[in-house]
Design an enzyme around this catalytic site. Structure first.
Site, short mmCIF file in Angstrom:
data_model
loop_
_atom_site.label_atom_id
_atom_site.label_comp_id
_atom_site.label_asym_id
_atom_site.label_seq_id
_atom_site.Cartn_x
_atom_site.Cartn_y
_atom_site.Cartn_z
N HIS B 78 30.07 31.05 33.13
CA HIS B 78 31.01 31.17 31.65
C HIS B 78 32.49 31.87 31.64
O HIS B 78 33.33 31.26 30.97
CB HIS B 78 29.84 32.22 30.78
CG HIS B 78 30.46 32.14 29.49
ND1 HIS B 78 30.10 31.55 28.45
CD2 HIS B 78 30.09 33.19 28.63
CE1 HIS B 78 30.94 31.96 27.44
NE2 HIS B 78 31.36 33.04 27.36
N SER B 269 53.23 34.95 15.79
CA SER B 269 55.09 35.57 15.20
C SER B 269 55.74 34.19 15.26
O SER B 269 56.50 34.10 14.23
CB SER B 269 55.29 36.04 16.58
OG SER B 269 54.76 37.12 17.36
N ARG B 451 25.07 44.65 29.69
CA ARG B 451 25.23 43.37 30.30
C ARG B 451 24.82 42.75 31.68
O ARG B 451 24.61 43.79 32.41
CB ARG B 451 27.17 43.78 29.82
CG ARG B 451 27.75 44.43 31.22
CD ARG B 451 29.02 44.31 31.18
NE ARG B 451 29.46 42.54 31.30
CZ ARG B 451 31.13 42.80 32.06
NH1 ARG B 451 31.52 43.99 32.52
NH2 ARG B 451 31.49 41.70 31.82
#
Lengths: 284, 535
Positions: B78, B269, B451
């Protein structure tokens, strides 16, 4: 102190909102949302630093998001707002919004740097333990004694974690956070860990102690903690560096006892000859 | 002279090869840009499916959809797919389409190199994805590929390294092309400080790519020789040093983070001034802030490894240098806010994504500042707090900027307008559920959930469930995006004017919609440049 109370207030109101969510488990909801204060002076200082940084960020967010939301509401074309096309540059404002953040950062960096130096002081330990990570468990050797503990996930958690076990995790006490042999330390004494690994990189972490240090083959890392004398108890953690298939299945459980009980435990587990370390068995 | 003009006019409409030749032998920057964007969208979908599988496995404690090794392969792939397959190619696709249009160049400077740099990618991705099907499965050591764990994988290991080499070559070639184009093909009068911010941020990104992709290639090659040729770069038993890999990897890894986000700054921007109907506030400050962020990105890598046991002095250095990044990043955010201030705002889909970017990227910035404080990082490191942090900067950061950019320029590319109502649905579903998905992960990390674990203790179940539900709805709503784009190309309402946005400035809006196959065959006039430079 005031800050912490404010934090708890905010936490409980967030929880109040979240009360409709399936919060079946949490007995004390705040613990589900924030870092634990822990039981060492390091962990408490880290908690304070964390809360300070959090509130600084909240303060900046209120100001910056406030200005943005003001614009979003009042400077809309649909409200007939006319753009001020001359507003493209302002040295004064730009100097301010460069220097003010620098000052805020300096204000945060000073306490952080002080604490960093303080908690990395590993001198004068009273207890030395060599911690060796392996795939998948931890070995603790009490230096200067013959005591050695090999600590792996408890049989009940292990059984429940297997594919198709059919065992509900909630029925297992401390699922994935319990071990067969706990590491025992005295409260009120400075414990130094000498952390290494025999295979891949692991990381030894117990949140309540405020200690996380990688176990790296070929390296001996140091970390130390002193558990408050009035906080004996059981403190749980996990490996925090991906170390293969069993990464989620190598918990850490520290049992903190009174110095007298610690000495008794040491004596009970000492053998006249140094015990040969058992070869760690691989998870099937 | 008249003859010459005729040839030029002829060239404009012809010389467009038909069928597969148009794509396989493509040298036109628009075709190559389109192919990059399609490849990125495909990989985004595949990486997204991996994410859905991960969130399904993490739906509750004791969920056992996958074997732990398979789960580790999913998280690894992933990460690699999203970084190298989705976000980076999307930026190169946007660069290909927009840089020549924005600087008044007829094409990229090196069109055949451009073809090569795109066509390397399908091979790289195929190799990477095919590694799922070799004995032992895909690499399961995390996208960071730390040794010695990385050394434990089978046939997938050299496949992944070769795929990374290919992607690295592709990125370097793409970056060279961008730099050469910007340096040499700007229209007369398009000085460096007149360039649109998207061009500026991409120029700086391209230098970052050239600087660090070889570092990554070196790091993985050393792993390869450790594995197959008996070297011991990272093997402690042979006198090597596993931590060396971490240093080399993160020396690549941190600038890589800015490779993923600087072009997003450029797009934001562009969008905010257009829909604020006001020039960008502090144009030059934005350029200098981007350059300082790029410079600082080379001296902060140690903040990814505060727990490896570096000397206190080194930890202090990396903490301070990391905190310093907050200054130019803050300047950028303040400039965007000041651009909206006293503007005349309207909220078409590009602007919605840009405004969401401002809020949510800032949240990612705040958690980044917290992570920079080393003592706190000892608690955050390796937990879901970090996962929440980098997903906030990459999903509502980089990915939202890509969505914003596509919704901004799609009318220019296709000559048609997309279904605004559906695009707003896409936005609101995304912005709500991206927060349901990632915000609770802050709580999980602080409460102690590491994690990269396939199963967790029961006390983490509630917020994981919330996160997974958010993930499923966020994932499902992304299907709207390709639908909206395809519907627009097929049957969108044709646009008559050069620009569908009344506040848009810049050379790309001086061209008709859709932009002709060969644009800026004659350089833009000074009047066009002056109009464009109003920003």
């Amino acid at each position: 102190m005031k800050r912490a109370r404010l934090g708890r207030l905010l936490g409980s109101s967030v929880l109040g909102l979240a009360g409709r969510l399936p919060l079946a488990w949490g007995a004390s909801g705040w613990d589900e949302l924030n870092m634990p204060r822990g039981v060492t002076s390091a962990s408490k200082s880290i908690y304070a630093l964390h809360m300070m940084a959090l509130w600084v960020c909240v303060g900046i967010a209120v100001v910056v998001f406030g200005v943005m939301i003001w614009s979003l509401i009042f400077h809309r074309k649909s409200r007939g707002a006319v753009p001020d096309v001359t507003l493209t540059h302002s040295t004064k404002v730009e100097v301010v919004w460069t220097t003010v953040p620098v000052l805020i950062l300096v204000g945060m960096a000073i306490p952080a740097a002080r604490l960093l130096v303080k908690i990395n002081n590993n001198t004068d330990p009273q207890v030395n333990i060599r911690v060796t990570g392996f795939q998948w468990g931890w070995r603790y050797q009490y230096l200067g004694t013959t005591v050695s503990v090999i600590s792996k996930i408890s049989a009940s958690s292990n059984a429940a974690s297997q594919l198709h076990s059919g065992i509900r995790p909630t029925s297992v006490p401390h699922y994935l956070l319990s071990v067969d042999h706990q590491v025992v330390v005295p409260v009120g004494e400075k414990v130094r860990l000498l952390i290494t690994s025999i295979d891949v990189i692991h990381s030894w972490w117990v949140p309540d102690l405020g200690v996380k240090r990688d176990a790296i083959p070929g390296y001996i890392n140091e970390a130390s903690f002193t558990i408050a004398a009035d906080r004996p108890g059981t403190y749980r953690g996990q490996c925090t560096e991906l170390c293969g298939r069993g990464h989620a299945y190598m918990p850490i459980v520290v049992r903190a006892v009174t110095p007298a009980a610690y000495q008794a435990w040491l004596k009970k587990h000492s053998s006249p000859r140094a015990r040969r370390p058992r070869t760690p068995r691989q998870r099937p | 002279m008249a003859e010459l003009h005729q040839t030029a006019a002829h060239a404009e409409h012809d010389h467009k090869p038909h069928g597969w030749r148009r794509w396989v032998f493509a040298t036109n920057h628009k075709d190559i840009g389109t192919m990059y964007l399609i490849a990125a969208a495909t990989m985004f979908l595949i990486g997204g499916l991996a994410a859905m599988a991960i969130r399904a496995q993490l739906f509750k404690s004791g969920m056992k959809l996958f074997d732990p090794t398979m789960f580790n392969s999913l998280t690894t792939m992933h990460g690699l797919i999203m970084i190298f397959g989705a976000i980076m190619p999307a930026w190169v696709g946007l660069a290909n389409w927009m840089i020549p249009l924005q600087i008044g160049a007829p094409d990229m400077a090196l069109p055949r190199l451009n073809n090569l740099s795109f066509w390397i990618l399908p091979f790289a991705f195929t190799l990477m994805l095919a590694s799922f099907f070799v004995p032992g499965g895909a690499v399961a050591g995390g996208w960071t590929m730390y040794p010695p764990l990385m050394q434990q994988f089978g046939a997938a290991f050299p496949m992944l390294i070769f795929a990374i080499h290919l992607m690295g070559i592709s990125s370097i070639l793409g970056a060279i092309n961008v730099i050469v184009t910007i340096m040499n093909l700007r229209a007369p009068g398009m000085t460096l400080l007149r360039m649109p911010l998207f061009v500026w941020t991409w120029l700086i990104t391209a230098y970052l790519l050239i600087a660090v992709m070889p570092v990554l290639a070196g790091a993985v090659t050393m792993q390869l020789t450790d594995h197959f040729f008996g070297t011991s770069f990272f093997n402690a038993a042979g006198g090597g040093d596993p931590v060396l890999f971490l240093h080399v990897f993160w020396f690549f890894g941190h600038p890589e983070v800015y490779i993923l986000i600087l072009p997003a700054f450029g797009i934001i921007s562009e969008i905010i001034p257009t829909f604020s109907r006001k020039p960008l506030f502090g144009y030059e400050a934005m350029v200098y802030a981007t350059a300082s962020i790029a410079f600082l990105s080379f001296i902060v890598w140690g903040h990814h490894m505060f727990t490896v046991g570096m000397p206190v002095a080194a930890q202090l250095f990396f903490m301070l240098s990391t905190m310093l990044i907050a200054v130019p990043t803050g300047v950028k955010v303040f400039n965007w806010v000041a651009t909206m201030w006293r503007g005349s705002l309207s909220f078409e889909p590009p602007m919605l994504f840009a405004v969401a970017f401002l809020f949510l990227f800032s949240i990612g910035g705040f958690s980044g500042l917290m992570l920079a404080l080393v003592p706190s990082d000892y608690q955050y490191h390796g937990t879901y707090f970090v996962v929440a942090h980098f997903h906030y900067v990459l999903v509502p950061g980089a990915v939202f900027a890509i969505f914003g950019g596509v919704y901004y320029w799609l009318p220019k590319w296709s000559g048609r307008m997309y279904d605004m109502r559906l695009a707003k649905w896409h936005f609101w579903l995304s912005v709500i559920f991206v927060n349901v998905l990632f915000f609770p992960q802050h709580f999980l990390g602080l409460a102690g959930m590491p994690r990269r674990i396939p199963d967790y203790a029961p006390q983490f179940t509630d917020w994981n469930m919330v996160s997974s539900i958010g993930g499923f709805i966020f994932g499902a709503s992304q299907v709207l995006f390709p639908y909206i784009v395809i519907k627009c190309i097929r049957s969108g309402k044709p646009i008559e004017a050069n620009s569908p946005w009344d506040g848009a400035h810049g050379l790309e809006w001086e061209l008709p919609c859709p932009a002709p196959y060969h644009s800026w065959q004659t350089p833009p006039t000074e009047a066009m440049l002056a109009h464009g430079a109003e920003h």
